[in-house]
Design a protein around this motif. Structure first.
Motif, PDB file in Angstrom:
ATOM      1  N   LEU A 118       0.817  -1.216   0.000  1.00  0.00           N
ATOM      2  CA  LEU A 118       0.000   0.000   0.000  1.00  0.00           C
ATOM      3  C   LEU A 118       0.850   1.264   0.000  1.00  0.00           C
ATOM      4  CD1 LEU A 118      -2.870  -0.992   2.425  1.00  0.00           C
ATOM      5  CD2 LEU A 118      -2.992  -0.716  -0.047  1.00  0.00           C
ATOM      6  N   ASN A 119       2.059   1.171   0.475  1.00  0.00           N
ATOM      7  CA  ASN A 119       2.951   2.324   0.471  1.00  0.00           C
ATOM      8  C   ASN A 119       3.854   2.336  -0.746  1.00  0.00           C
ATOM      9  OD1 ASN A 119       2.158   3.690   2.802  1.00  0.00           O
ATOM     10  ND2 ASN A 119       3.329   2.294   4.092  1.00  0.00           N
ATOM     11  N   ALA A 120       3.570   1.488  -1.711  1.00  0.00           N
ATOM     12  CA  ALA A 120       4.316   1.411  -2.969  1.00  0.00           C
ATOM     13  C   ALA A 120       5.799   1.161  -2.737  1.00  0.00           C
ATOM     14  CB  ALA A 120       4.095   2.668  -3.807  1.00  0.00           C
ATOM     15  N   GLU A 121       6.119   0.398  -1.685  1.00  0.00           N
ATOM     16  CA  GLU A 121       7.506   0.064  -1.418  1.00  0.00           C
ATOM     17  C   GLU A 121       7.920  -1.226  -2.122  1.00  0.00           C
ATOM     18  OE1 GLU A 121       7.937   0.005   2.813  1.00  0.00           O
ATOM     19  OE2 GLU A 121       7.399   2.108   3.006  1.00  0.00           O
TER      20      GLU A 121
ATOM     21  N   ASP B 243     -10.889   3.625  -5.205  1.00  0.00           N
ATOM     22  CA  ASP B 243     -12.069   2.770  -5.263  1.00  0.00           C
ATOM     23  C   ASP B 243     -11.676   1.299  -5.327  1.00  0.00           C
ATOM     24  OD1 ASP B 243     -14.958   2.290  -5.610  1.00  0.00           O
ATOM     25  OD2 ASP B 243     -14.415   1.758  -7.668  1.00  0.00           O
ATOM     26  N   ILE B 244     -10.737   0.974  -6.183  1.00  0.00           N
ATOM     27  CA  ILE B 244     -10.283  -0.413  -6.336  1.00  0.00           C
ATOM     28  C   ILE B 244      -9.660  -0.920  -5.040  1.00  0.00           C
ATOM     29  CG2 ILE B 244      -8.599  -1.899  -7.504  1.00  0.00           C
ATOM     30  CD1 ILE B 244      -9.017   0.043  -9.971  1.00  0.00           C
ATOM     31  N   LEU B 245      -8.799  -0.107  -4.447  1.00  0.00           N
ATOM     32  CA  LEU B 245      -8.133  -0.525  -3.210  1.00  0.00           C
ATOM     33  C   LEU B 245      -9.126  -0.683  -2.065  1.00  0.00           C
ATOM     34  CD1 LEU B 245      -4.873   1.543  -3.533  1.00  0.00           C
ATOM     35  CD2 LEU B 245      -5.027  -0.946  -3.390  1.00  0.00           C
TER      36      LEU B 245
ATOM     37  N   VAL C 284      -4.358   4.161   2.397  1.00  0.00           N
ATOM     38  CA  VAL C 284      -4.860   4.456   1.053  1.00  0.00           C
ATOM     39  C   VAL C 284      -5.342   5.898   0.980  1.00  0.00           C
ATOM     40  CG1 VAL C 284      -6.701   3.928  -0.609  1.00  0.00           C
ATOM     41  CG2 VAL C 284      -5.413   2.067   0.465  1.00  0.00           C
ATOM     42  N   ARG C 285      -6.153   6.314   1.939  1.00  0.00           N
ATOM     43  CA  ARG C 285      -6.676   7.684   1.918  1.00  0.00           C
ATOM     44  C   ARG C 285      -5.539   8.703   1.973  1.00  0.00           C
ATOM     45  NH1 ARG C 285     -10.262   7.190   6.604  1.00  0.00           N
ATOM     46  NH2 ARG C 285      -9.726   9.355   6.966  1.00  0.00           N
TER      47      ARG C 285
ATOM     48  N   GLN D  98      -5.521  -6.547  -6.604  1.00  0.00           N
ATOM     49  CA  GLN D  98      -6.584  -7.450  -6.185  1.00  0.00           C
ATOM     50  C   GLN D  98      -6.087  -8.884  -6.018  1.00  0.00           C
ATOM     51  OE1 GLN D  98     -10.471  -6.712  -8.092  1.00  0.00           O
ATOM     52  NE2 GLN D  98      -9.342  -5.154  -9.246  1.00  0.00           N
ATOM     53  N   LEU D  99      -5.104  -9.257  -6.796  1.00  0.00           N
ATOM     54  CA  LEU D  99      -4.511 -10.582  -6.651  1.00  0.00           C
ATOM     55  C   LEU D  99      -3.534 -10.627  -5.477  1.00  0.00           C
ATOM     56  CD1 LEU D  99      -3.702 -11.377 -10.390  1.00  0.00           C
ATOM     57  CD2 LEU D  99      -5.440 -12.500  -8.974  1.00  0.00           C
ATOM     58  N   LEU D 100      -2.729  -9.595  -5.344  1.00  0.00           N
ATOM     59  CA  LEU D 100      -1.613  -9.642  -4.412  1.00  0.00           C
ATOM     60  C   LEU D 100      -1.941  -9.207  -2.984  1.00  0.00           C
ATOM     61  CD1 LEU D 100       1.171  -8.364  -6.800  1.00  0.00           C
ATOM     62  CD2 LEU D 100       0.764 -10.707  -6.036  1.00  0.00           C
ATOM     63  N   LEU D 101      -2.777  -8.205  -2.795  1.00  0.00           N
ATOM     64  CA  LEU D 101      -3.054  -7.743  -1.431  1.00  0.00           C
ATOM     65  C   LEU D 101      -3.575  -8.853  -0.522  1.00  0.00           C
ATOM     66  CD1 LEU D 101      -4.466  -4.132  -1.902  1.00  0.00           C
ATOM     67  CD2 LEU D 101      -2.350  -4.792  -0.778  1.00  0.00           C
TER      68      LEU D 101
END
Length: 176
Positions: free
Chosen positions: A3-6, A87-89, A110-111, A40-43
């Motif tokens: 979620l933090n794009a790390e 929306d997707i997340l 996310v927000r 959607q696959l990985l989270l």
């Protein structure tokens, strides 16, 4: 943290056992959207499983300037893409069987991430009202920082926008 794009989240960078995927997503459901299938696959899999990393490249991909992921069109498209990602997340997070505290933390990340992204888009393009609204979200989440405040001011000042753009270019090229 994804979620933090790390982490890189292109699906070609991951090997997932079928049983791990089915444990994390037993219905095999994917929220219908134009983007975001990798999240959607990985989270769900990331939330429920440990993971490891290989230090070498396993594949290469061709970057096309006309692809959806490089569609850096006008500001409205950029802002829309942010809303689409949120929306997707949010749908993906709500579909994961996770602890309430973890879900709230993920929602907050996310927000915050996308409010900051939209603040920078608005600030760089002189969109005062959008910048103000996004800064308020960051403030309400208690995560606004000095750079965010500068972006808010940049929305009001063409000179500051140019200075920040210059500094970004300078820092970007000298940190390589």
């Amino acid at each position: 943290h994804l979620l933090n794009a790390e982490l890189i989240f292109c699906t070609g960078c991951h090997m997932i056992r079928t049983e791990a995927f089915l444990k994390a997503n037993p219905t095999r459901s994917i929220y219908p959207a134009r983007r975001g299938q990798n999240w959607q696959l990985l989270l769900p899999v990331y939330y429920h499983n440990k993971r490891g990393f290989l230090p070498q490249a396993l594949y290469y991909y061709v970057s096309s300037p006309n692809s959806m992921s490089h569609d850096n069109g006008d500001i409205e498209k950029l802002l829309y893409r942010c809303d689409e990602h949120v929306d997707i997340l949010q749908h993906t997070i709500s579909s994961i069987n996770m602890k309430k505290d973890d879900a709230q933390k993920a929602e907050r990340i996310v927000r915050g991430n996308y409010a900051r992204k939209k603040l920078y888009i608005a600030g760089n393009n002189g969109r005062k009202e959008i910048a103000k609204a996004q800064y308020k979200i960051l403030s309400d989440l208690n995560i606004a920082n000095m750079r965010d405040r500068l972006q808010l001011f940049a929305a009001h000042s063409k000179v500051l926008r140019k200075l920040l753009a210059y500094r970004y270019r300078r820092d970007h090229w000298t940190n390589r």
